[in-house]
Design a protein around this motif. Structure first.
Motif, PDB file in Angstrom:
ATOM      1  N   UNK A   1      10.388  -3.303  -1.773  1.00 14.41           N
ATOM      2  CA  UNK A   1      10.727  -2.105  -2.553  1.00 14.41           C
ATOM      3  C   UNK A   1      10.053  -0.859  -1.971  1.00 14.41           C
ATOM      4  N   UNK A   2       9.170  -1.054  -0.993  1.00 16.62           N
ATOM      5  CA  UNK A   2       8.419   0.083  -0.435  1.00 16.62           C
ATOM      6  C   UNK A   2       9.282   0.853   0.567  1.00 16.62           C
ATOM      7  N   UNK A   3       9.179   2.180   0.504  1.00 17.13           N
ATOM      8  CA  UNK A   3       9.907   3.057   1.443  1.00 17.13           C
ATOM      9  C   UNK A   3       8.926   4.076   1.978  1.00 17.13           C
ATOM     10  N   UNK A   4       8.895   4.290   3.275  1.00 18.14           N
ATOM     11  CA  UNK A   4       8.054   5.384   3.772  1.00 18.14           C
ATOM     12  C   UNK A   4       8.558   5.933   5.089  1.00 18.14           C
TER      13      UNK A   4
ATOM     14  N   UNK B   1       7.715 -12.943   0.010  1.00 18.36           N
ATOM     15  CA  UNK B   1       8.379 -11.784  -0.606  1.00 18.36           C
ATOM     16  C   UNK B   1       8.333 -10.569   0.316  1.00 18.36           C
ATOM     17  N   UNK B   2       9.142  -9.557  -0.039  1.00 20.59           N
ATOM     18  CA  UNK B   2       9.275  -8.357   0.792  1.00 20.59           C
ATOM     19  C   UNK B   2       7.977  -7.602   0.978  1.00 20.59           C
ATOM     20  N   UNK B   3       7.053  -7.722   0.033  1.00 17.80           N
ATOM     21  CA  UNK B   3       5.798  -6.976   0.152  1.00 17.80           C
ATOM     22  C   UNK B   3       4.730  -7.764   0.916  1.00 17.80           C
ATOM     23  N   UNK B   4       4.539  -9.019   0.606  1.00 18.90           N
ATOM     24  CA  UNK B   4       3.422  -9.790   1.177  1.00 18.90           C
ATOM     25  C   UNK B   4       3.827 -10.839   2.207  1.00 18.90           C
ATOM     26  N   UNK B   5       5.109 -11.206   2.269  1.00 16.20           N
ATOM     27  CA  UNK B   5       5.510 -12.221   3.248  1.00 16.20           C
ATOM     28  C   UNK B   5       5.390 -11.637   4.654  1.00 16.20           C
ATOM     29  N   UNK B   6       4.650 -12.306   5.522  1.00 17.42           N
ATOM     30  CA  UNK B   6       4.589 -11.805   6.894  1.00 17.42           C
ATOM     31  C   UNK B   6       5.906 -12.177   7.576  1.00 17.42           C
ATOM     32  N   UNK B   7       6.309 -11.412   8.591  1.00 16.99           N
ATOM     33  CA  UNK B   7       7.713 -11.404   9.007  1.00 16.99           C
ATOM     34  C   UNK B   7       8.283 -12.786   9.323  1.00 16.99           C
ATOM     35  N   UNK B   8       7.582 -13.582  10.097  1.00 17.45           N
ATOM     36  CA  UNK B   8       8.156 -14.875  10.485  1.00 17.45           C
ATOM     37  C   UNK B   8       8.298 -15.799   9.270  1.00 17.45           C
TER      38      UNK B   8
ATOM     39  N   UNK C   1      14.879 -12.643  -6.195  1.00 17.34           N
ATOM     40  CA  UNK C   1      14.805 -11.214  -6.563  1.00 17.34           C
ATOM     41  C   UNK C   1      13.715 -10.465  -5.805  1.00 17.34           C
ATOM     42  N   UNK C   2      12.792 -11.191  -5.177  1.00 26.48           N
ATOM     43  CA  UNK C   2      11.675 -10.480  -4.521  1.00 26.48           C
ATOM     44  C   UNK C   2      11.795 -10.530  -2.994  1.00 26.48           C
ATOM     45  N   UNK C   3      12.966 -10.934  -2.514  1.00 25.79           N
ATOM     46  CA  UNK C   3      13.127 -11.044  -1.058  1.00 25.79           C
ATOM     47  C   UNK C   3      13.064  -9.664  -0.388  1.00 25.79           C
ATOM     48  N   UNK C   4      13.687  -8.655  -1.023  1.00 28.97           N
ATOM     49  CA  UNK C   4      13.704  -7.322  -0.405  1.00 28.97           C
ATOM     50  C   UNK C   4      12.435  -6.543  -0.745  1.00 28.97           C
TER      51      UNK C   4
ATOM     52  N   UNK D   1       0.819  -1.218   0.000  1.00 27.83           N
ATOM     53  CA  UNK D   1       0.000   0.000   0.000  1.00 27.83           C
ATOM     54  C   UNK D   1       0.852   1.267   0.000  1.00 27.83           C
ATOM     55  N   UNK D   2       2.160   1.120   0.264  1.00 26.07           N
ATOM     56  CA  UNK D   2       3.059   2.277   0.330  1.00 26.07           C
ATOM     57  C   UNK D   2       4.032   2.310  -0.850  1.00 26.07           C
ATOM     58  N   UNK D   3       3.807   1.450  -1.857  1.00 25.49           N
ATOM     59  CA  UNK D   3       4.743   1.400  -2.993  1.00 25.49           C
ATOM     60  C   UNK D   3       4.694   2.673  -3.833  1.00 25.49           C
ATOM     61  N   UNK D   4       3.516   3.231  -4.013  1.00 23.96           N
ATOM     62  CA  UNK D   4       3.412   4.429  -4.861  1.00 23.96           C
ATOM     63  C   UNK D   4       1.968   4.870  -5.008  1.00 23.96           C
ATOM     64  N   UNK D   5       1.772   5.829  -5.886  1.00 17.85           N
ATOM     65  CA  UNK D   5       0.453   6.442  -6.068  1.00 17.85           C
ATOM     66  C   UNK D   5      -0.617   5.396  -6.436  1.00 17.85           C
TER      67      UNK D   5
END
Ligand SMILES: NC(=O)c1ccc[n+]([C@@H]2O[C@H](COP(=O)([O-])OP(=O)(O)OC[C@H]3O[C@@H](n4cnc5c(N)ncnc54)[C@H](O)[C@@H]3O)[C@@H](O)[C@H]2O)c1
Length: 379
Positions: free
Chosen positions: A376-379, A234-241, A371-374, A103-107
Protein backbone atom coordinates in the motif's frame (compact mmCIF):
# COMPACT_ATOMS: atom_id res chain seq x y z
CA UNK A 1 31.03 -15.95 25.58
CA UNK A 2 27.83 -14.13 26.51
CA UNK A 3 25.86 -12.80 23.54
CA UNK A 4 22.94 -10.39 23.83
CA UNK A 5 20.78 -10.54 20.68
CA UNK A 6 18.52 -7.50 20.40
CA UNK A 7 15.58 -8.32 18.13
CA UNK A 8 16.25 -12.06 18.45
CA UNK A 9 12.60 -13.03 17.90
CA UNK A 10 12.66 -11.73 14.30
CA UNK A 11 13.23 -13.28 10.88
CA UNK A 12 17.03 -12.91 10.98
CA UNK A 13 17.45 -12.73 14.77
CA UNK A 14 15.84 -16.08 15.59
CA UNK A 15 18.00 -18.37 13.39
CA UNK A 16 21.05 -16.32 14.33
CA UNK A 17 20.36 -16.69 18.07
CA UNK A 18 20.02 -20.46 17.63
CA UNK A 19 23.20 -20.62 15.54
CA UNK A 20 25.16 -18.72 18.20
CA UNK A 21 23.72 -20.97 20.93
CA UNK A 22 24.72 -24.07 18.94
CA UNK A 23 28.23 -22.60 18.64
CA UNK A 24 28.46 -22.45 22.43
CA UNK A 25 27.49 -18.83 23.17
CA UNK A 26 25.25 -18.17 26.18
CA UNK A 27 22.52 -16.26 24.33
CA UNK A 28 20.07 -13.76 25.79
CA UNK A 29 17.39 -12.60 23.35
CA UNK A 30 15.86 -9.20 24.09
CA UNK A 31 12.81 -8.28 22.01
CA UNK A 32 9.64 -6.21 22.51
CA UNK A 33 7.71 -8.47 20.08
CA UNK A 34 6.75 -5.39 18.02
CA UNK A 35 7.17 -7.30 14.76
CA UNK A 36 4.46 -9.75 15.78
CA UNK A 37 2.18 -6.84 16.75
CA UNK A 38 2.73 -4.97 13.45
CA UNK A 39 2.10 -8.17 11.47
CA UNK A 40 -1.23 -8.62 13.29
CA UNK A 41 -2.17 -4.96 12.62
CA UNK A 42 -1.44 -5.41 8.92
CA UNK A 43 -3.48 -8.63 8.78
CA UNK A 44 -0.32 -10.45 7.72
CA UNK A 45 1.00 -12.70 10.46
CA UNK A 46 3.87 -15.02 9.58
CA UNK A 47 2.86 -17.61 6.97
CA UNK A 48 4.63 -20.22 9.05
CA UNK A 49 2.94 -20.87 12.41
CA UNK A 50 5.69 -19.49 14.64
CA UNK A 51 5.35 -20.40 18.30
CA UNK A 52 5.02 -18.02 21.21
CA UNK A 53 8.38 -16.73 22.38
CA UNK A 54 8.04 -18.80 25.56
CA UNK A 55 7.56 -22.05 23.57
CA UNK A 56 10.36 -21.10 21.20
CA UNK A 57 12.81 -20.55 24.02
CA UNK A 58 11.81 -23.79 25.76
CA UNK A 59 12.50 -25.71 22.52
CA UNK A 60 15.73 -23.74 21.98
CA UNK A 61 17.16 -25.14 25.23
CA UNK A 62 17.71 -28.41 23.29
CA UNK A 63 20.08 -26.43 21.06
CA UNK A 64 22.01 -24.52 23.72
CA UNK A 65 21.86 -21.86 26.41
CA UNK A 66 19.06 -19.43 25.41
CA UNK A 67 17.26 -16.93 27.67
CA UNK A 68 14.63 -14.31 26.83
CA UNK A 69 14.00 -10.80 28.10
CA UNK A 70 10.85 -8.90 27.01
CA UNK A 71 12.36 -5.48 26.56
CA UNK A 72 12.14 -2.35 24.40
CA UNK A 73 15.62 -1.22 23.32
CA UNK A 74 14.49 2.40 23.38
CA UNK A 75 13.74 2.09 27.13
CA UNK A 76 16.97 3.20 28.87
CA UNK A 77 15.96 2.00 32.34
CA UNK A 78 15.09 -1.55 31.26
CA UNK A 79 18.08 -1.76 28.92
CA UNK A 80 20.56 -0.57 31.55
CA UNK A 81 19.14 -3.05 34.08
CA UNK A 82 19.61 -5.94 31.64
CA UNK A 83 23.10 -4.85 30.57
CA UNK A 84 24.12 -4.34 34.19
CA UNK A 85 23.13 -7.89 35.11
CA UNK A 86 24.31 -9.59 31.97
CA UNK A 87 27.59 -7.80 31.09
CA UNK A 88 27.60 -9.29 27.57
CA UNK A 89 30.82 -9.90 25.60
CA UNK A 90 29.08 -9.24 22.32
CA UNK A 91 25.81 -7.55 21.35
CA UNK A 92 24.09 -8.25 18.04
CA UNK A 93 21.64 -5.46 17.22
CA UNK A 94 18.77 -6.52 14.94
CA UNK A 95 16.05 -4.63 16.86
CA UNK A 96 14.76 -2.18 14.28
CA UNK A 97 11.68 -1.59 12.12
CA UNK A 98 13.04 -3.15 8.95
CA UNK A 99 10.58 -2.62 6.13
CA UNK A 100 11.21 0.18 3.62
CA UNK A 101 7.61 0.14 2.32
CA UNK A 102 6.22 0.20 5.89
CA UNK A 103 8.41 3.21 6.71
CA UNK A 104 6.86 5.04 3.72
CA UNK A 105 3.19 4.26 4.47
CA UNK A 106 2.47 7.59 6.15
CA UNK A 107 3.25 10.07 8.89
CA UNK A 108 2.84 7.62 11.81
CA UNK A 109 5.11 4.98 10.21
CA UNK A 110 7.78 7.54 9.20
CA UNK A 111 7.97 8.88 12.74
CA UNK A 112 7.84 5.44 14.34
CA UNK A 113 10.64 4.09 12.14
CA UNK A 114 12.99 7.00 12.88
CA UNK A 115 12.13 7.10 16.59
CA UNK A 116 12.45 3.35 17.05
CA UNK A 117 15.58 2.71 15.00
CA UNK A 118 17.75 5.74 15.68
CA UNK A 119 16.65 6.09 19.29
CA UNK A 120 17.26 2.36 19.91
CA UNK A 121 20.82 2.56 18.62
CA UNK A 122 21.58 5.72 20.57
CA UNK A 123 19.98 4.33 23.76
CA UNK A 124 22.14 1.21 23.48
CA UNK A 125 25.45 3.04 23.11
CA UNK A 126 24.59 5.72 25.64
CA UNK A 127 23.74 2.99 28.20
CA UNK A 128 27.04 1.23 27.51
CA UNK A 129 28.94 4.50 28.06
CA UNK A 130 27.18 5.08 31.37
CA UNK A 131 27.81 1.50 32.54
CA UNK A 132 31.46 1.57 31.39
CA UNK A 133 30.90 -1.56 29.27
CA UNK A 134 32.64 -2.03 25.90
CA UNK A 135 31.33 -5.24 24.32
CA UNK A 136 31.81 -5.72 20.59
CA UNK A 137 28.58 -4.42 19.02
CA UNK A 138 27.52 -5.97 15.71
CA UNK A 139 24.80 -3.86 14.09
CA UNK A 140 22.66 -4.92 11.15
CA UNK A 141 22.70 -2.28 8.46
CA UNK A 142 21.59 -2.61 4.85
CA UNK A 143 23.01 -2.46 1.33
CA UNK A 144 20.38 0.24 0.75
CA UNK A 145 22.59 2.81 2.51
CA UNK A 146 24.74 3.00 -0.63
CA UNK A 147 21.91 3.50 -3.12
CA UNK A 148 21.90 1.10 -6.05
CA UNK A 149 24.32 2.48 -8.58
CA UNK A 150 27.45 1.45 -10.39
CA UNK A 151 28.66 5.05 -10.78
CA UNK A 152 31.49 4.65 -8.23
CA UNK A 153 32.37 1.12 -9.39
CA UNK A 154 32.02 -2.04 -7.32
CA UNK A 155 30.43 -1.14 -3.96
CA UNK A 156 33.25 -1.12 -1.42
CA UNK A 157 32.70 -1.96 2.24
CA UNK A 158 31.75 1.28 3.96
CA UNK A 159 34.68 3.39 2.75
CA UNK A 160 35.96 4.74 -0.54
CA UNK A 161 39.48 5.69 -1.64
CA UNK A 162 39.33 9.03 -3.47
CA UNK A 163 41.67 11.75 -4.76
CA UNK A 164 40.63 15.21 -3.54
CA UNK A 165 40.30 17.53 -6.55
CA UNK A 166 41.41 20.64 -4.60
CA UNK A 167 44.57 19.18 -3.02
CA UNK A 168 45.40 16.19 -5.21
CA UNK A 169 45.70 14.11 -2.01
CA UNK A 170 44.58 10.49 -1.81
CA UNK A 171 42.29 9.85 1.16
CA UNK A 172 39.76 7.31 2.38
CA UNK A 173 36.29 8.67 3.10
CA UNK A 174 33.05 7.14 4.38
CA UNK A 175 31.04 5.84 1.43
CA UNK A 176 28.51 8.54 0.45
CA UNK A 177 25.09 7.69 1.91
CA UNK A 178 22.25 7.56 -0.60
CA UNK A 179 19.16 6.11 1.12
CA UNK A 180 16.03 5.37 -0.90
CA UNK A 181 13.47 5.31 1.94
CA UNK A 182 12.98 6.49 5.54
CA UNK A 183 13.98 3.00 6.70
CA UNK A 184 17.26 3.13 4.76
CA UNK A 185 17.81 6.66 6.05
CA UNK A 186 17.68 5.35 9.65
CA UNK A 187 20.52 2.93 8.85
CA UNK A 188 22.63 5.86 7.56
CA UNK A 189 21.87 7.81 10.74
CA UNK A 190 22.73 4.74 12.88
CA UNK A 191 26.04 4.49 11.07
CA UNK A 192 26.96 8.12 11.77
CA UNK A 193 25.96 7.69 15.43
CA UNK A 194 28.16 4.61 15.71
CA UNK A 195 31.16 6.34 14.10
CA UNK A 196 30.91 9.01 16.78
CA UNK A 197 30.58 6.51 19.67
CA UNK A 198 33.55 4.49 18.32
CA UNK A 199 35.74 7.58 18.02
CA UNK A 200 34.78 9.26 21.27
CA UNK A 201 34.37 6.29 23.61
CA UNK A 202 36.65 3.66 22.02
CA UNK A 203 33.97 1.16 21.09
CA UNK A 204 34.51 -1.87 18.88
CA UNK A 205 31.71 -1.78 16.33
CA UNK A 206 30.91 -3.79 13.20
CA UNK A 207 28.16 -2.67 10.81
CA UNK A 208 26.90 -5.44 8.54
CA UNK A 209 25.44 -3.96 5.38
CA UNK A 210 23.18 -6.82 4.53
CA UNK A 211 21.50 -7.62 1.22
CA UNK A 212 17.88 -8.76 0.83
CA UNK A 213 17.39 -11.93 2.84
CA UNK A 214 15.55 -14.84 1.25
CA UNK A 215 14.59 -18.34 2.36
CA UNK A 216 12.90 -19.26 5.58
CA UNK A 217 14.74 -21.83 7.64
CA UNK A 218 18.24 -22.77 8.70
CA UNK A 219 19.21 -26.34 9.51
CA UNK A 220 18.46 -25.69 13.17
CA UNK A 221 15.07 -23.99 12.74
CA UNK A 222 13.90 -26.82 10.46
CA UNK A 223 14.99 -29.49 12.96
CA UNK A 224 11.96 -28.94 15.24
CA UNK A 225 8.45 -27.53 14.42
CA UNK A 226 8.66 -25.44 17.59
CA UNK A 227 11.77 -23.67 16.23
CA UNK A 228 10.26 -22.76 12.82
CA UNK A 229 11.25 -19.33 11.55
CA UNK A 230 8.84 -16.55 10.57
CA UNK A 231 8.02 -16.09 6.87
CA UNK A 232 6.62 -12.81 5.56
CA UNK A 233 5.01 -12.66 2.12
CA UNK A 234 2.97 -9.44 2.24
CA UNK A 235 3.56 -6.30 0.17
CA UNK A 236 5.11 -4.43 3.10
CA UNK A 237 7.35 -7.01 4.83
CA UNK A 238 7.78 -9.86 2.33
CA UNK A 239 11.26 -9.67 0.86
CA UNK A 240 11.11 -9.86 -2.92
CA UNK A 241 12.04 -13.48 -3.60
CA UNK A 242 9.91 -14.87 -0.74
CA UNK A 243 7.04 -12.70 -1.95
CA UNK A 244 7.28 -13.98 -5.53
CA UNK A 245 7.50 -17.66 -4.49
CA UNK A 246 4.42 -17.22 -2.26
CA UNK A 247 2.48 -15.58 -5.09
CA UNK A 248 3.33 -18.49 -7.41
CA UNK A 249 2.20 -21.01 -4.78
CA UNK A 250 -1.32 -19.54 -4.61
CA UNK A 251 -1.69 -18.96 -8.36
CA UNK A 252 -1.34 -15.17 -8.11
CA UNK A 253 0.56 -13.35 -10.90
CA UNK A 254 4.10 -12.44 -9.85
CA UNK A 255 4.13 -8.71 -9.07
CA UNK A 256 7.18 -6.97 -10.50
CA UNK A 257 7.64 -3.21 -10.11
CA UNK A 258 8.29 -1.25 -13.31
CA UNK A 259 10.36 -3.12 -15.85
CA UNK A 260 11.94 -5.40 -13.24
CA UNK A 261 15.31 -3.95 -14.29
CA UNK A 262 16.44 -3.46 -10.67
CA UNK A 263 19.55 -5.37 -9.59
CA UNK A 264 19.79 -6.11 -5.89
CA UNK A 265 22.12 -7.98 -3.54
CA UNK A 266 20.81 -11.17 -1.90
CA UNK A 267 21.73 -13.54 0.90
CA UNK A 268 20.12 -16.74 2.21
CA UNK A 269 18.82 -16.71 5.79
CA UNK A 270 21.19 -19.48 6.90
CA UNK A 271 24.12 -17.39 5.62
CA UNK A 272 22.88 -14.44 7.69
CA UNK A 273 23.34 -16.56 10.82
CA UNK A 274 26.78 -17.81 9.70
CA UNK A 275 28.01 -14.34 8.76
CA UNK A 276 26.90 -12.77 12.03
CA UNK A 277 28.73 -15.53 13.87
CA UNK A 278 31.90 -14.88 11.82
CA UNK A 279 31.62 -11.15 12.49
CA UNK A 280 31.18 -11.58 16.27
CA UNK A 281 34.57 -13.29 16.38
CA UNK A 282 36.42 -10.56 14.47
CA UNK A 283 36.05 -7.22 16.28
CA UNK A 284 37.97 -4.15 15.10
CA UNK A 285 40.44 -2.49 17.47
CA UNK A 286 38.89 -0.30 20.21
CA UNK A 287 38.32 3.21 18.89
CA UNK A 288 38.93 2.21 15.26
CA UNK A 289 36.49 3.40 12.63
CA UNK A 290 33.37 1.24 12.43
CA UNK A 291 34.23 -1.97 10.59
CA UNK A 292 31.89 -2.50 7.67
CA UNK A 293 31.23 -5.80 5.93
CA UNK A 294 28.86 -6.16 3.00
CA UNK A 295 26.82 -9.19 4.07
CA UNK A 296 25.92 -10.33 0.59
CA UNK A 297 26.10 -13.59 -1.35
CA UNK A 298 25.25 -12.50 -4.90
CA UNK A 299 23.62 -9.84 -7.09
CA UNK A 300 20.50 -10.72 -9.08
CA UNK A 301 18.12 -8.89 -11.35
CA UNK A 302 14.55 -8.76 -9.99
CA UNK A 303 12.85 -9.25 -13.38
CA UNK A 304 15.09 -12.23 -14.17
CA UNK A 305 14.22 -13.75 -10.77
CA UNK A 306 10.52 -13.40 -11.49
CA UNK A 307 10.94 -14.99 -14.93
CA UNK A 308 12.92 -17.85 -13.38
CA UNK A 309 10.13 -18.52 -10.85
CA UNK A 310 7.50 -18.20 -13.59
CA UNK A 311 9.30 -20.83 -15.69
CA UNK A 312 9.49 -23.23 -12.75
CA UNK A 313 5.87 -22.80 -11.68
CA UNK A 314 3.92 -21.73 -14.76
CA UNK A 315 2.91 -18.45 -13.02
CA UNK A 316 2.36 -15.26 -15.01
CA UNK A 317 4.50 -12.16 -14.46
CA UNK A 318 2.55 -8.93 -13.97
CA UNK A 319 4.52 -5.68 -14.45
CA UNK A 320 3.03 -2.98 -12.20
CA UNK A 321 3.62 0.79 -12.14
CA UNK A 322 6.54 1.17 -9.78
CA UNK A 323 5.18 2.58 -6.48
CA UNK A 324 8.71 3.66 -5.46
CA UNK A 325 11.08 6.42 -6.56
CA UNK A 326 13.96 4.36 -7.89
CA UNK A 327 15.85 3.90 -11.15
CA UNK A 328 13.91 1.72 -13.62
CA UNK A 329 17.08 -0.32 -14.15
CA UNK A 330 20.53 -0.37 -12.60
CA UNK A 331 23.82 -2.23 -12.65
CA UNK A 332 25.29 -3.37 -9.34
CA UNK A 333 28.58 -4.92 -8.29
CA UNK A 334 29.28 -5.55 -4.62
CA UNK A 335 32.44 -6.49 -2.75
CA UNK A 336 32.01 -9.02 0.07
CA UNK A 337 35.76 -9.42 0.63
CA UNK A 338 35.60 -8.83 4.41
CA UNK A 339 33.36 -11.75 5.31
CA UNK A 340 35.01 -13.95 2.68
CA UNK A 341 38.35 -13.28 4.36
CA UNK A 342 36.79 -14.67 7.57
CA UNK A 343 35.72 -17.87 5.78
CA UNK A 344 32.27 -16.98 4.37
CA UNK A 345 31.31 -19.29 1.49
CA UNK A 346 28.04 -17.94 0.09
CA UNK A 347 25.09 -20.18 -0.66
CA UNK A 348 23.67 -18.99 -3.94
CA UNK A 349 20.17 -19.18 -5.29
CA UNK A 350 20.10 -22.75 -6.43
CA UNK A 351 17.08 -24.86 -7.22
CA UNK A 352 17.34 -26.98 -4.09
CA UNK A 353 17.04 -23.92 -1.87
CA UNK A 354 14.19 -22.56 -3.99
CA UNK A 355 12.43 -25.91 -3.61
CA UNK A 356 12.78 -25.57 0.14
CA UNK A 357 10.87 -22.25 0.18
CA UNK A 358 8.25 -23.56 -2.26
CA UNK A 359 7.70 -26.57 0.01
CA UNK A 360 7.30 -24.35 3.09
CA UNK A 361 4.88 -22.05 1.31
CA UNK A 362 2.98 -25.04 -0.11
CA UNK A 363 2.57 -26.51 3.36
CA UNK A 364 1.10 -23.33 4.85
CA UNK A 365 -0.57 -21.65 1.84
CA UNK A 366 -4.02 -21.92 3.44
CA UNK A 367 -2.81 -19.37 5.98
CA UNK A 368 -1.98 -16.82 3.24
CA UNK A 369 -4.15 -13.69 3.15
CA UNK A 370 -4.43 -12.64 -0.52
CA UNK A 371 -5.63 -9.15 0.53
CA UNK A 372 -2.13 -8.21 1.71
CA UNK A 373 -0.21 -9.27 -1.39
CA UNK A 374 -0.03 -5.73 -2.81
CA UNK A 375 2.01 -3.04 -1.07
CA UNK A 376 0.00 0.00 0.00
CA UNK A 377 3.07 2.26 0.25
CA UNK A 378 3.70 4.84 -2.49
CA UNK A 379 6.67 7.16 -2.75
N1 LIG B 1 15.19 -9.10 6.31
C1 LIG B 1 16.01 -8.53 5.44
O1 LIG B 1 15.94 -8.79 4.22
C2 LIG B 1 17.06 -7.57 5.92
C3 LIG B 1 17.97 -7.05 4.98
C4 LIG B 1 18.94 -6.16 5.39
C5 LIG B 1 19.02 -5.79 6.73
N2 LIG B 1 18.14 -6.30 7.63
C6 LIG B 1 18.24 -5.85 9.02
O2 LIG B 1 18.33 -6.97 9.89
C7 LIG B 1 17.64 -6.68 11.11
C8 LIG B 1 16.63 -7.77 11.37
O3 LIG B 1 15.72 -7.85 10.29
P1 LIG B 1 14.56 -8.92 10.26
O4 LIG B 1 14.24 -9.19 8.86
O5 LIG B 1 14.90 -10.01 11.17
O6 LIG B 1 13.37 -8.04 10.88
P2 LIG B 1 12.23 -8.47 11.88
O7 LIG B 1 11.26 -7.34 11.92
O8 LIG B 1 11.72 -9.82 11.56
O9 LIG B 1 13.01 -8.54 13.28
C9 LIG B 1 13.32 -7.42 14.05
C10 LIG B 1 13.05 -7.79 15.51
O10 LIG B 1 13.36 -6.67 16.32
C11 LIG B 1 12.30 -6.47 17.24
N3 LIG B 1 12.29 -5.04 17.60
C12 LIG B 1 12.06 -3.97 16.78
N4 LIG B 1 12.15 -2.84 17.49
C13 LIG B 1 12.47 -3.18 18.77
C14 LIG B 1 12.70 -2.45 19.96
N5 LIG B 1 12.58 -1.12 20.01
N6 LIG B 1 13.01 -3.13 21.08
C15 LIG B 1 13.10 -4.48 21.08
N7 LIG B 1 12.88 -5.23 19.97
C16 LIG B 1 12.57 -4.58 18.83
C17 LIG B 1 11.05 -6.94 16.54
O11 LIG B 1 10.01 -7.32 17.43
C18 LIG B 1 11.58 -8.13 15.73
O12 LIG B 1 11.46 -9.34 16.44
C19 LIG B 1 17.00 -5.31 10.96
O13 LIG B 1 17.78 -4.33 11.60
C20 LIG B 1 17.00 -5.10 9.46
O14 LIG B 1 17.06 -3.75 9.13
C21 LIG B 1 17.15 -7.19 7.26
Amino acid sequence: MKALVLGGDGFCGWPTSLHLAAEGYAVTIADNLSRRAIADDLGAPSLTPIRSIEDRVTAARNVGDVQFSHLDVTDPVALKALLGTLEPDVIVHFAEQRSAPYSMLGDAQRRYTVANNVNGTNTLFSALVELGQRPHVVHLGTMGVYGYSDDLGELQEGYLDVRVAQTGRDVTIGYPANPGSIYHLTKCLDHTLMQFYAKNWQFQITDLHQGIVWGTDSEITSSDEALINRFDYDGEYGTVLNRLVSQAAVGHPLTVYGTGGQSRAFIHISDTARCVHLATGAPPDPGAQVQVFNQVAEVRNVGALARMIAERTGAEVSYLDNPRKEAAANQLRVSNAGLRSLGFEPRTLEDSLMDEISATVGRYKDRLNRDVIFSKARW
